[in-house]
Design a protein around this motif. Structure first.
Motif, PDB file in Angstrom:
ATOM      1  N   UNK A 161     -19.101 -18.387  16.726  1.00 50.19           N
ATOM      2  CA  UNK A 161     -20.139 -19.193  16.073  1.00 50.19           C
ATOM      3  C   UNK A 161     -20.562 -18.556  14.755  1.00 50.19           C
ATOM      4  N   UNK A 162     -20.650 -17.243  14.745  1.00 53.10           N
ATOM      5  CA  UNK A 162     -21.003 -16.548  13.500  1.00 53.10           C
ATOM      6  C   UNK A 162     -19.927 -16.754  12.441  1.00 53.10           C
ATOM      7  N   UNK A 163     -18.673 -16.670  12.859  1.00 54.69           N
ATOM      8  CA  UNK A 163     -17.572 -16.875  11.906  1.00 54.69           C
ATOM      9  C   UNK A 163     -17.593 -18.298  11.370  1.00 54.69           C
ATOM     10  N   UNK A 164     -17.991 -19.251  12.197  1.00 53.07           N
ATOM     11  CA  UNK A 164     -18.088 -20.637  11.740  1.00 53.07           C
ATOM     12  C   UNK A 164     -19.136 -20.805  10.644  1.00 53.07           C
ATOM     13  N   UNK A 165     -20.084 -19.884  10.580  1.00 49.31           N
ATOM     14  CA  UNK A 165     -21.086 -19.902   9.504  1.00 49.31           C
ATOM     15  C   UNK A 165     -20.575 -19.193   8.257  1.00 49.31           C
ATOM     16  N   UNK A 166     -19.275 -18.921   8.213  1.00 54.07           N
ATOM     17  CA  UNK A 166     -18.598 -18.235   7.107  1.00 54.07           C
ATOM     18  C   UNK A 166     -19.011 -16.775   6.987  1.00 54.07           C
ATOM     19  N   UNK A 167     -19.550 -16.213   8.064  1.00 53.24           N
ATOM     20  CA  UNK A 167     -19.832 -14.779   8.061  1.00 53.24           C
ATOM     21  C   UNK A 167     -18.511 -14.024   8.070  1.00 53.24           C
ATOM     22  N   UNK A 168     -18.349 -13.037   7.190  1.00 56.62           N
ATOM     23  CA  UNK A 168     -17.116 -12.246   7.187  1.00 56.62           C
ATOM     24  C   UNK A 168     -16.861 -11.592   8.544  1.00 56.62           C
ATOM     25  N   UNK A 169     -15.599 -11.478   8.905  1.00 55.01           N
ATOM     26  CA  UNK A 169     -15.242 -10.897  10.197  1.00 55.01           C
ATOM     27  C   UNK A 169     -15.820  -9.495  10.361  1.00 55.01           C
ATOM     28  N   UNK A 170     -15.874  -8.742   9.260  1.00 54.21           N
ATOM     29  CA  UNK A 170     -16.408  -7.379   9.334  1.00 54.21           C
ATOM     30  C   UNK A 170     -17.854  -7.375   9.809  1.00 54.21           C
ATOM     31  N   UNK A 171     -18.643  -8.331   9.346  1.00 59.78           N
ATOM     32  CA  UNK A 171     -20.039  -8.449   9.785  1.00 59.78           C
ATOM     33  C   UNK A 171     -20.124  -9.024  11.198  1.00 59.78           C
ATOM     34  N   UNK A 172     -19.226  -9.956  11.501  1.00 59.34           N
ATOM     35  CA  UNK A 172     -19.204 -10.558  12.842  1.00 59.34           C
ATOM     36  C   UNK A 172     -18.999  -9.469  13.897  1.00 59.34           C
ATOM     37  N   UNK A 173     -18.043  -8.594  13.654  1.00 65.55           N
ATOM     38  CA  UNK A 173     -17.739  -7.533  14.615  1.00 65.55           C
ATOM     39  C   UNK A 173     -18.731  -6.376  14.528  1.00 65.55           C
ATOM     40  N   UNK A 174     -19.342  -6.222  13.362  1.00 67.40           N
ATOM     41  CA  UNK A 174     -20.301  -5.131  13.186  1.00 67.40           C
ATOM     42  C   UNK A 174     -19.660  -3.792  12.912  1.00 67.40           C
ATOM     43  N   UNK A 175     -18.352  -3.789  12.704  1.00 67.81           N
ATOM     44  CA  UNK A 175     -17.636  -2.553  12.380  1.00 67.81           C
ATOM     45  C   UNK A 175     -16.308  -2.904  11.737  1.00 67.81           C
ATOM     46  N   UNK A 176     -15.746  -1.919  11.028  1.00 68.20           N
ATOM     47  CA  UNK A 176     -14.448  -2.145  10.393  1.00 68.20           C
ATOM     48  C   UNK A 176     -13.813  -0.795  10.094  1.00 68.20           C
ATOM     49  N   UNK A 177     -12.491  -0.774  10.079  1.00 69.55           N
ATOM     50  CA  UNK A 177     -11.775   0.465   9.798  1.00 69.55           C
ATOM     51  C   UNK A 177     -11.505   0.614   8.308  1.00 69.55           C
ATOM     52  N   UNK A 178     -11.690   1.835   7.828  1.00 72.18           N
ATOM     53  CA  UNK A 178     -11.361   2.188   6.446  1.00 72.18           C
ATOM     54  C   UNK A 178     -10.713   3.556   6.499  1.00 72.18           C
ATOM     55  N   UNK A 179      -9.516   3.675   5.872  1.00 74.22           N
ATOM     56  CA  UNK A 179      -8.728   4.884   6.065  1.00 74.22           C
ATOM     57  C   UNK A 179      -8.578   5.103   7.576  1.00 74.22           C
ATOM     58  N   UNK A 180      -8.970   6.245   8.077  1.00 75.72           N
ATOM     59  CA  UNK A 180      -8.833   6.513   9.514  1.00 75.72           C
ATOM     60  C   UNK A 180     -10.176   6.459  10.222  1.00 75.72           C
ATOM     61  N   UNK A 181     -11.178   5.887   9.567  1.00 77.76           N
ATOM     62  CA  UNK A 181     -12.536   5.878  10.112  1.00 77.76           C
ATOM     63  C   UNK A 181     -12.939   4.487  10.570  1.00 77.76           C
ATOM     64  N   UNK A 182     -13.713   4.419  11.652  1.00 73.20           N
ATOM     65  CA  UNK A 182     -14.338   3.171  12.057  1.00 73.20           C
ATOM     66  C   UNK A 182     -15.796   3.241  11.631  1.00 73.20           C
ATOM     67  N   UNK A 183     -16.183   2.322  10.753  1.00 71.66           N
ATOM     68  CA  UNK A 183     -17.511   2.343  10.155  1.00 71.66           C
ATOM     69  C   UNK A 183     -18.324   1.142  10.614  1.00 71.66           C
ATOM     70  N   UNK A 184     -19.604   1.361  10.810  1.00 78.24           N
ATOM     71  CA  UNK A 184     -20.513   0.249  11.091  1.00 78.24           C
ATOM     72  C   UNK A 184     -20.645  -0.617   9.842  1.00 78.24           C
TER      73      UNK A 184
END
Length: 354
Positions: free
Chosen positions: A113-136
């Motif tokens: 439902x959040x993604x349907x509001x065009x919220x980016x997946x990174x915000x939908x999940x509340x975390x995302x990987x960058x390099x070798x790190x998982x960041x909030x």
């Protein structure tokens, strides 16, 4: 959100209505295609027997119907996240075809439902990987882009090269630079550098409190808080004294706002609705913050210290011309590096001796 005052938001017209699912079916009154009708009947006929694969296929169709970009990727990320995996491809056969629990189905629906509001997946999940790190991640803090990982790699490569050429590192070359990041956002660049350069220390600056708070949270989660000093301040109002608490700087790194103002309106809805637009808008020429960084750099850097910037592909020539027009800064454009699309994206600028 903190960026409602940005003038671009006041120009946005209303967005088209959505077909929002409820209980795994498109909303009441929505026009269903034959495939969607088949999916709805299938879901209704098999309550509690939806598998991960079923869910991905279902939400992909719903996202496509509502014009959500990267519909399949979005559904895969959401389903795999609920199942505790980084990617859908990493799930084994048992996870793919075992019926999901009611709780899992509800979690997937809420995130979708959040993604349907065009919220980016990174915000939908509340975390995302960058390099070798998982960041909030959380709105409106700027989401780090994949190409920015190369900016980190360039800094790391330069530091190892510099150390190998220095007698101070003999017999074991171990970089121990003081790094300043301007516009830290989620902390992606700063924290990646701390991990890649274990002897380094970082001063991270951002004018947005939400960004400073998120960088601090990510630093603590990664147990890097002892090697980073986070400052809530607009760099244009900063003095050299405030930023030199660990002495002269070896490297200034920044992914500054560099979008030309006239291009802001053409950005994706995900960006316009949720991200901090001031973290993207670089002014009329896209160089508003870039010029501020370069003007401040000589008072901060050691001799032969470096500035690494991510920029618009139109900026390398503009930056070189601007530096030539300001010879008193003693800054030279040393190298231009391309991103993985072959576009000139990263600048290495070096301070010369007087």
């Amino acid at each position: 959100m903190t960026r409602l005052s940005h003038p671009l938001l006041r120009k946005l017209l209303s967005f088209p209505p959505q077909h929002v699912p409820g209980q795994l079916t498109p909303s009441k009154g929505a026009v269903l295609s034959p495939k969607q009708l088949s999916l709805r009947q299938r879901c209704s006929a098999r309550p509690g027997l939806m598998t991960a694969t079923d869910m991905v296929n279902y939400w992909q169709k719903v996202f496509e119907t509502n014009g959500i970009p990267e519909a399949r990727e979005s559904s895969q990320y959401i389903v795999s996240f609920v199942l505790g995996a980084k990617t859908f491809q990493s799930l084994d056969s048992k996870s793919l075809y075992t019926p999901l629990t009611a709780v899992q189905q509800e979690q997937i629906q809420q995130l979708s439902h959040k993604r349907l509001q065009r919220m980016p997946v990174q915000y939908v999940l509340g975390e995302w990987d960058f390099q070798d790190l998982t960041l909030k991640m959380r709105p409106p803090v700027f989401i780090p882009r994949p190409e920015t990982e190369h900016l980190v790699s360039l800094v790391v490569e330069e530091e190892f090269q510099r150390c190998e050429n220095s007698a101070l590192c003999f017999p074991v070359p171990v970089p121990h630079p003081v790094i300043l990041e301007i516009g830290c956002g989620s902390g992606a660049i700063a924290l990646s550098l701390l991990c890649k350069l274990p002897q380094s220390r970082v001063i991270a600056v951002d004018k947005e409190e939400a960004a400073v708070d998120l960088t601090r949270e990510n630093a603590q989660r990664l147990q890097l808080q002892e090697r980073i000093h986070i400052i809530h301040q607009n760099v244009s109002h900063s003095s050299a004294k405030q930023l030199l608490l660990w002495g002269p700087i070896d490297v200034i790194v920044s992914n500054p706002p560099y979008v030309f103002h006239e291009d802001m309106a053409s950005l994706d809805a995900e960006i316009l609705r949720y991200e901090d637009l001031d973290a993207l808008d670089g002014g009329d020429d896209g160089m508003r913050v870039i010029k501020t960084i370069l003007a401040l750099a000589p008072s901060l850097l050691k001799v032969s210290g470096s500035v690494f910037l991510e920029v618009d592909p139109r900026h390398p020539d503009m930056v070189e011309q601007w530096l030539q027009a300001h010879p008193d800064l003693l800054l030279t454009l040393r190298a231009i590096h391309k991103d993985f699309c072959g576009k000139p994206r990263f600048l290495h600028i070096q301070k010369q001796s007087s």
